[in-house]
Design an enzyme around this catalytic site. Sequence first.
Site, mmCIF file in Angstrom:
data_model
loop_
_atom_site.group_PDB
_atom_site.id
_atom_site.type_symbol
_atom_site.label_atom_id
_atom_site.label_comp_id
_atom_site.label_asym_id
_atom_site.label_seq_id
_atom_site.Cartn_x
_atom_site.Cartn_y
_atom_site.Cartn_z
ATOM 1 N N LYS A 52 12.965 56.524 29.280
ATOM 2 C CA LYS A 52 12.085 55.493 28.726
ATOM 3 C C LYS A 52 11.046 54.963 29.708
ATOM 4 O O LYS A 52 10.011 54.431 29.294
ATOM 5 C CB LYS A 52 12.921 54.327 28.205
ATOM 6 C CG LYS A 52 13.753 54.629 26.971
ATOM 7 C CD LYS A 52 12.912 54.598 25.712
ATOM 8 C CE LYS A 52 13.787 54.616 24.461
ATOM 9 N NZ LYS A 52 12.978 54.497 23.233
ATOM 10 N N SER A 305 19.105 62.522 27.963
ATOM 11 C CA SER A 305 18.096 61.470 27.915
ATOM 12 C C SER A 305 18.432 60.201 28.688
ATOM 13 O O SER A 305 17.533 59.433 29.038
ATOM 14 C CB SER A 305 17.787 61.103 26.459
ATOM 15 O OG SER A 305 18.969 60.722 25.780
#
Length: 320
Positions: A52, A305
């Site tokens: 992110k 991720s």
Amino acid sequence: MPLVGLEELRAAQRRIAGVAVRTPLMPAPWAEDGNRRLWLKPENLQPTGAFKIRGAYNRLAQLSAAERERGVVAQSSGNHAQAIAYAAKMLGIKAVIVMPDTSPAVKVESTRSYGAEVLLVAPERREDTPGELRERHGYVWVPPFDDLDIIAGQGTVGLEIGEDAPDELDTVLVPVSGGGLISGVAAAIKLTTPGVRVIGVEPELAADAQASLRAGERLSWPVADTYRTIADGLRTPALGVLPFEHVQAYVDDIVTVTEEEIRDTVAVLARRGRLVAEPSGAVATAGYLHRADELRGRVFAAVVSGGNLEPKLLSELLAA
């Protein structure tokens, strides 16, 4: 509806250089099965423990001086929260983060450690509260996925995969939540390495994206349903508007994995891959380990991720 282009992806790549880690594409020989091979993209190695930071910094770095003065508001279950807090601290911007009160404590504490103000709310209030704060205080809203700059930043993951992948790569597996990551990665892969398939992976208990892709329209799942999955980062009830357009344009398919398969994969990544992955970060690898036969690929890349999970949960999953 506009789609992110190669120019925006390249600009994001230049903008985040030196802020986001250019993570390696790692071979996973322990996952080889006959002629089938796996490579891992370990975004859990980022400064905030997840991909992110790429989108967050790309978005905040483009704010005007007046917008920076106003401060920003965001909502997230944890990884976008930490990324916005981290980027805002680097850029000297006030950040207010709305987080569901079900967020893992490790993510809440980390977000606060970067100097952000954290407001914990009931899950059903996470979408409305930022708008109320923006109206009241004039903050700049920074969405977690429904934004072209966020998508372009996340898409740098795909650019790096395309640059580092072996020539034989035929399938890229990406986790799906609100769709920012898979939108950017799919655009980058399709625009730079045509012929490589991009397949999303999400939990069976939060399979709104798969349902949306197959129905040809954005579908929303009740919060009570999506919050059943252990993958707390993938509990978003629907794809964003912009991500849905990207998914329709660039994503070949979306498959689902069970809770047991997610849990098992967290342990496998830790034991065999020496990688700490949160359940949300493990789903793409779970897609390879448990769905490879139906995916029919030969050389896969899976995005790990994120790795922000409670130590107690990691201990439980390793002991299972």
